[in-house]
Design a protein around this motif. Structure first.
Motif, PDB file in Angstrom:
ATOM      1  N   VAL B 150      -2.501 -57.299   6.054  1.00 29.11           N
ATOM      2  CA  VAL B 150      -1.347 -58.143   5.727  1.00 29.11           C
ATOM      3  C   VAL B 150      -1.096 -59.008   6.949  1.00 29.11           C
ATOM      4  O   VAL B 150      -1.076 -58.503   8.083  1.00 29.11           O
ATOM      5  N   LEU B 151      -0.958 -60.302   6.730  1.00 29.87           N
ATOM      6  CA  LEU B 151      -0.753 -61.224   7.863  1.00 29.87           C
ATOM      7  C   LEU B 151       0.729 -61.532   8.022  1.00 29.87           C
ATOM      8  O   LEU B 151       1.488 -61.559   7.052  1.00 29.87           O
ATOM      9  N   SER B 152       1.126 -61.812   9.247  1.00 29.15           N
ATOM     10  CA  SER B 152       2.472 -62.332   9.452  1.00 29.15           C
ATOM     11  C   SER B 152       2.444 -63.820   9.126  1.00 29.15           C
ATOM     12  O   SER B 152       1.388 -64.458   9.177  1.00 29.15           O
ATOM     13  N   GLN B 153       3.626 -64.329   8.798  1.00 27.29           N
ATOM     14  CA  GLN B 153       3.705 -65.742   8.451  1.00 27.29           C
ATOM     15  C   GLN B 153       3.193 -66.592   9.597  1.00 27.29           C
ATOM     16  O   GLN B 153       2.514 -67.591   9.393  1.00 27.29           O
ATOM     17  N   ILE B 154       3.487 -66.149  10.851  1.00 34.61           N
ATOM     18  CA  ILE B 154       3.148 -66.983  12.003  1.00 34.61           C
ATOM     19  C   ILE B 154       1.627 -67.019  12.213  1.00 34.61           C
ATOM     20  O   ILE B 154       1.061 -68.064  12.539  1.00 34.61           O
ATOM     21  N   THR B 189       8.328 -59.545  12.375  1.00 34.18           N
ATOM     22  CA  THR B 189       7.351 -59.387  13.450  1.00 34.18           C
ATOM     23  C   THR B 189       7.382 -57.982  14.019  1.00 34.18           C
ATOM     24  O   THR B 189       7.238 -57.786  15.215  1.00 34.18           O
ATOM     25  N   PHE B 190       7.657 -56.985  13.151  1.00 41.05           N
ATOM     26  CA  PHE B 190       7.806 -55.630  13.679  1.00 41.05           C
ATOM     27  C   PHE B 190       6.582 -54.791  13.351  1.00 41.05           C
ATOM     28  O   PHE B 190       6.040 -54.923  12.247  1.00 41.05           O
ATOM     29  N   MET B 195       1.777 -59.378  14.487  1.00 37.55           N
ATOM     30  CA  MET B 195       1.119 -60.530  13.886  1.00 37.55           C
ATOM     31  C   MET B 195       0.323 -60.140  12.645  1.00 37.55           C
ATOM     32  O   MET B 195       0.016 -60.984  11.822  1.00 37.55           O
ATOM     33  N   PHE B 196      -0.031 -58.873  12.519  1.00 35.48           N
ATOM     34  CA  PHE B 196      -0.726 -58.424  11.301  1.00 35.48           C
ATOM     35  C   PHE B 196      -0.537 -56.918  11.147  1.00 35.48           C
ATOM     36  O   PHE B 196      -0.102 -56.223  12.075  1.00 35.48           O
ATOM     37  N   TRP B 197      -0.842 -56.430   9.950  1.00 36.87           N
ATOM     38  CA  TRP B 197      -0.751 -54.996   9.671  1.00 36.87           C
ATOM     39  C   TRP B 197      -2.008 -54.561   8.917  1.00 36.87           C
ATOM     40  O   TRP B 197      -2.466 -55.286   8.026  1.00 36.87           O
TER      41      TRP B 197
END
Ligand SMILES: Nc1ncnc2c1ncn2[C@@H]1O[C@H](COP(=O)(O)OP(=O)(O)O)[C@@H](O)[C@H]1O
Ligand SMILES: [Mg+2]
Lengths: 221, 806
Positions: B150-154, B189-190, B195-197
């Motif tokens: 899973v990516l962060s939006q940023i 962003t946790f 930045m990703f999970w």
């Protein structure tokens, strides 16, 4: 004792000079009691302040005990004033935050006198003016006559030779006024020279001599 | 209410009639309210809503902590997660995560990205729906089936240009092929910097491991459960587990914190709170200042007030009139304060380097929002009421009759009127001193911790971090080979003087390793007194960062896996375990029974500015204790950043897939790590100086007013024989009394604030004698200056004018 020669005072108002005192020649002997009279705005208070050296902006000669005051600087004048003069105001001008005894102490605090001595002098004067019972009261707790009595006591506390009084009874009932005048009479008999501005013929009658001022000029008798 | 409109109109008229004093009042409140608004914005972003997580106040972090320790958050073991999940009643969901520093390859240059392994329950705890795609299922927690990311939006935006067809695309991180299954919403962003999970997939053996502590737990409280209940429950739970697993969990307790408290670090939260305190104090000072101005105005209207009262006006009505004026002043001040807030927020934001910002969730969304404006409005009204306090007190006490009798201003005494103003000014000045002391302690500490005791100029040292992916570097010898090559190539680069490697540079904040130490010839004891920091080093590290050799010798560089095991230690280690005797030649082991011989002793250096004192440290050569993540320091003969390209080239020639991160000078590294304190220190300093300015203004206006008020008294005294000098002294003495009272109260208050700030002061003692002497002295000087002018004016009083009674 006091000798004024050609003394003049004016206020500069724009380009004009507005004279308040004009060619004043006046001699006052030791122990004299002089009343100064004249209409309002004539210059009586101004004259008193000149004599009392609060006012220094004048021309002419002022001899006090043969010392030329006009040649002295402010410091020297203040020294002469402190040693020889006492001042009584029409509206008493006691300091409201101080008790009667503390008010009496104020002039002494400005002279080189030890604390213990000062207390003795205050006690003595309270006694002489018969206001011992009021010594811890504040001015607002006194009547006008009593306040002026304190005012007179304060004026003489440093043992001055000359007492200057500007309408001392102006704010008082006539009966209260008489009490103050009797006090002045006693002080005068004890040797003090008194120069007093007044509007009252009755009060003026306590004086040896009346000087009349109109528009800054002394009227010749 | 018709009366209210009239009151407001009257208030406007009075403010306009007195433009100077109104402007001063508005300005004072604008500064106070403006600073409050900007700090509210900071607090809102960092403390209250750092992440776009629903009901964030119910999200808690659960960490291990040594029994009895006041601070510290330890990672937990896999068994803790399973134990807690099955027993804890106060939480509805629990998740664990483990940081993952990965290299993203295949999209432009390789980049280092920080993300986390998380259990599928992680997104349930956060209660977040993805912006697109989906989050993990529990099947993906199985080893071999965890191929999603899973990516962060940023990250999606920066690395993939917000590609709308990202879902289903396969990317490569640290050599693993993973498929993008979702993108999280903006601002999430946790765990930082998040930045990703990827799914955390452990086998049964790993889940049963109670001896490796590497996971971070986050949970969501059940509705109705409180933080305290959760604390008590987890403490009890930990006590039970400590008995069940004595080998690994003895003396280990659990600590629960609200996520928002910890997310930016507990220091950030405390500093933000302290700044709010400071700013509210400043606002209070501004209020006292305005109260003073108002009081002066009301006192000037004594007669008018008395007449109104005598004519039947109620005191309440008069009070409302003056309060209307104060509140109006405060609201105008708030409007101007918003400008100050916008400006100071811009300043605060523009000073935050991106390296630090990514650890502060919510920072980028910081700004004036509805909540902040709401609080600002509340603050303004409160400030208006507080600044109306002077007149209110006066009105409640003033007798009608006395003020009608007397000629209003003929009184030569004004002690009563002065007293109230004096109290206000003394309070204000004392508070200003308190703020000044607090500020200068922080500033002094900040300056101290920014100066590392090293013999080189940190600005001449280039640093960066290397994180070798274990998927590529599968054996220790591969890592050692990389490190050896790296040292050699860097040394050969023109402009490089010396090169050193270290697991974690001082102030580097990349996490430290600790271990139990057993000295040869002494019984092995388990306990905090035998815990020491362990660092792995290579090259000429100590020379590069300017740490001296105290005795023995440095590593030769010829150490190897099969040569004698050696170590260097710092001076604290020597003091602690060898009573200061030379330890060269003595041996110790780190719990594994492998003896290491001490060959040298280095000078002490602080690892982290929050350390109150340096702890014992062991340095091992990289050839004998391998670590794939390390800092590199390079002492340069030229401007350090000019070498970046050459250094990248050197690394590229060893491993073209290997990114470098955190490239900056050692000076920058230090500065970044203390940036939070820098922010707090500069904020406190500004607040302290403004407070001082307001206090001086207050004292000046009081003295000026009191000289005017006492004109007659001064005239009388002059007529009774006082010299100008004596009058000057009389005024200065009053100023002195005010200064003495403020100083007394202020110093007491300063000790109070210093105690309060103790946990936030680094590099300086909370009772630093210099600060406690210099700041009062500064205050005295400034107050004297504030009194000189009025005193001078008093000496110029003309007794004749003063005594004219007509
Ligand atoms: N500062 C001043 N500037 C101009 N005129 C003044 C000033 N002080 C007093 N005067 C004028 O001087 C005159 C004399 O005043 P004063 O001695 O107080 O009179 P009185 O005889 O009533 O005591 C008055 O006309 C007054 O208006
Ligand atoms: Mg007169």
């Amino acid at each position: 004792m006091i000798s004024l020669r050609n003394l003049e005072k004016f206020y500069q108002q724009g380009p004009d000079r507005f004279y308040v005192l004009r060619r004043i020649n006046l001699d006052i002997k030791p122990g004299e009691f002089v009343a100064v009279m004249g209409p309002s705005g004539a210059g009586k208070s101004t004259l008193l302040h000149v004599l009392g050296m609060h006012d220094t902006a004048w021309t002419g000669e002022y001899l006090f005990l043969d010392h030329p005051i006009h040649k002295m600087d402010r410091k020297q004048r203040l020294e002469v004033y402190k040693r020889h003069f006492g001042f009584v105001f029409q509206s008493y001008h006691l300091l409201d935050d101080l008790t009667v005894a503390e008010n009496l102490d104020v002039p002494l605090s400005y002279r080189d006198i030890k604390k213990s001595e000062r207390q003795a002098i205050v006690a003595d004067v309270l006694d002489r003016f018969q206001i011992v019972g009021k010594k811890d009261l504040f001015p607002s707790q006194l009547s006008g006559g009593q306040q002026q009595l304190v005012g007179v006591a304060r004026a003489i506390i440093a043992n001055p030779k000359v007492i200057l009084a500007d309408e001392p009874t102006g704010n008082l009932h006539s009966s209260q006024g008489i009490e103050i005048m009797e006090m002045f009479k006693k002080l005068n008999e004890a040797g003090a020279t008194i120069i007093m501005v007044t509007h009252s013929e009755v009060n003026a009658s306590y004086a040896h001599r009346i000087v009349r001022i109109v528009d800054g000029w002394i009227e010749q008798q | 209410m018709a009366g209210l409109r009239e009151d407001v109109r009257g208030a406007f008229r009075r403010l306009a009639a007195n433009p100077g004093s109104s402007a001063a009042a508005v300005l004072a409140l604008a500064v106070g309210i403006g600073f409050s608004t900007s700090i509210y914005s900071v607090a809102d972003a960092l403390l209250f809503r750092p992440l776009p997580v629903p009901e964030i106040e119910r999200v808690i972090l659960i960490a291990g902590r040594e029994e009895g320790a006041a601070r510290g958050h330890r990672t937990i073991a896999a068994t803790d997660y399973t134990d807690w999940k099955s027993s804890a009643r106060s939480i509805e969901t629990l998740a664990v995560s483990h940081g993952f520093s990965a290299t993203l390859t295949g999209v432009g240059d390789p980049v280092q990205i920080q993300g986390a392994w998380v259990t599928a329950s992680f997104f349930d705890v956060m209660r977040l729906q993805p912006l697109m795609g989906r989050v993990f299922t529990s099947e993906e927690e199985t080893p071999g089936r965890n191929h999603s990311i899973v990516l962060s939006q940023i990250l999606w935006e920066r690395q993939f240009g917000s590609d709308p067809n990202i879902i289903g695309r396969t990317i490569e991180i640290s050599g693993r092929k993973v498929t993008v299954c979702g993108v999280m919403p903006k601002g999430f962003t946790f765990p930082q910097p998040g930045m990703f999970w990827v799914p955390l997939a452990l086998d049964d053996k790993a889940w049963a491991d109670s001896g490796s502590f590497y996971l971070r737990a986050v949970g969501r409280l059940k509705p109705g459960a409180t933080l305290d209940e959760a604390r008590a429950e987890f403490r009890a739970l930990a006590a039970r587990i400590a008995k069940q697993r004595p080998d690994t969990h003895t003396r280990l307790s659990a600590h629960v914190d609200a996520l928002r408290e910890q997310i930016s670090g507990d220091l950030t939260a405390s500093f933000t709170r302290m700044t709010i305190c400071f700013v509210l104090f400043l606002l209070f000072i501004a209020c006292l200042n305005v109260a003073n101005l108002q009081l002066a105005k009301v006192l000037a209207r004594t007669r008018e007030m008395a007449v109104r009262l005598a004519m039947g006006a109620s005191r309440a009505r008069l009070l409302r009139q003056t309060l209307a004026e104060s509140v109006l002043t405060a609201l105008i001040g708030a409007a101007c304060g918003l400008l100050i807030a916008v400006w100071s927020l811009d300043l605060i934001k523009s000073n935050m380097p991106p390296e630090v910002e990514r650890w502060l969730p919510g920072w980028s969304s910081m700004g004036l929002n509805g909540w902040v404006l709401f609080w600002t409005a509340c603050t303004a009204v409160a400030a208006g009421l507080v600044s109306g306090i002077g007149p209110a007190l006066w009105l409640s006490r003033t007798p009608v009759a006395a003020n009608l009798h007397e000629s209003g201003r003929s009184a030569t005494g004004s002690a009563g009127r002065q007293r109230l103003r004096t109290i206000l000014v003394v309070t204000e000045t004392a508070l200003a001193l308190v703020l000044l002391v607090g500020a200068s302690l922080t500033v002094k500490g900040f300056r101290a911790i920014g100066q590392l005791p090293v013999s080189i100029d940190p600005a001449r040292v280039l640093t960066f971090r290397v994180d070798l992916p274990l998927t590529h570097y599968t054996s220790k010898s591969m890592i050692v080979q990389f490190q050896r090559d790296l040292i050699e190539r860097l040394r050969a680069t023109p402009g490089v003087v010396s090169v050193g490697l270290l697991s974690s540079l001082p102030y580097g904040s990349s996490g430290n390793n600790y271990s139990l130490v057993t000295i040869e010839g002494r019984p092995a004891e388990r306990g905090p007194q035998n815990i020491t920091q362990v660092q792995v080093t290579g090259g000429d590290l100590f020379r590069t960062i300017g740490v001296p050799l105290v005795s023995g010798s440095m590593f030769t560089g010829a150490e190897g896996a099969d040569t004698q095991s050696v170590a260097m230690v710092n001076q604290t280690f020597v003091r602690k375990y060898f009573d200061g005797q030379d330890p060269v030649g003595r041996r110790f082991h780190l719990g594994d029974g492998k003896w290491k011989t001490i060959t040298g002793v280095t000078g002490d250096i602080v690892q982290d500015f929050t350390e109150r004192s340096v702890g014992p440290v062991i340095y091992q050569p990289y050839q004998q204790s391998t670590q794939g993540a390390f800092d590199v320091a390079i002492y340069t003969a030229v401007e350090p950043l000019s070498l970046v390209a050459a250094i990248r080239q050197a690394v590229y020639s060893i491993d073209p897939q290997q990114p470098l991160s955190l490239i900056r000078s050692f000076r920058k590294l230090i500065d970044h790590s203390i940036l939070g304190i820098a922010h707090a220190a500069s904020m406190f300093a500004v607040v302290g100086l403004v407070a001082l300015f307001l206090a001086v203004l207050g004292v000046y206006s009081l003295m000026a007013w009191s000289v005017t008020e006492r004109t007659r008294e001064i005239g009388v005294r002059l007529a009774l024989g006082a010299t100008r000098e004596e009058i000057r002294w009389m005024v200065l003495r009053r100023g002195g009394t005010i200064a003495a009272l403020s100083l007394g109260l202020g110093i007491l208050g300063s000790f109070g604030i210093a105690r309060l700030m103790q946990g936030l002061l680094f590099g300086v003692s909370a009772t630093d004698p210099v600060t406690f002497m210099v700041m009062p002295a500064v205050l005295v000087c400034v107050l004297t200056a504030a009194c000189l002018l009025p005193a001078q004016r008093a000496t110029r009083t003309d007794p004749i004018a003063a005594l004219r009674h007509e």
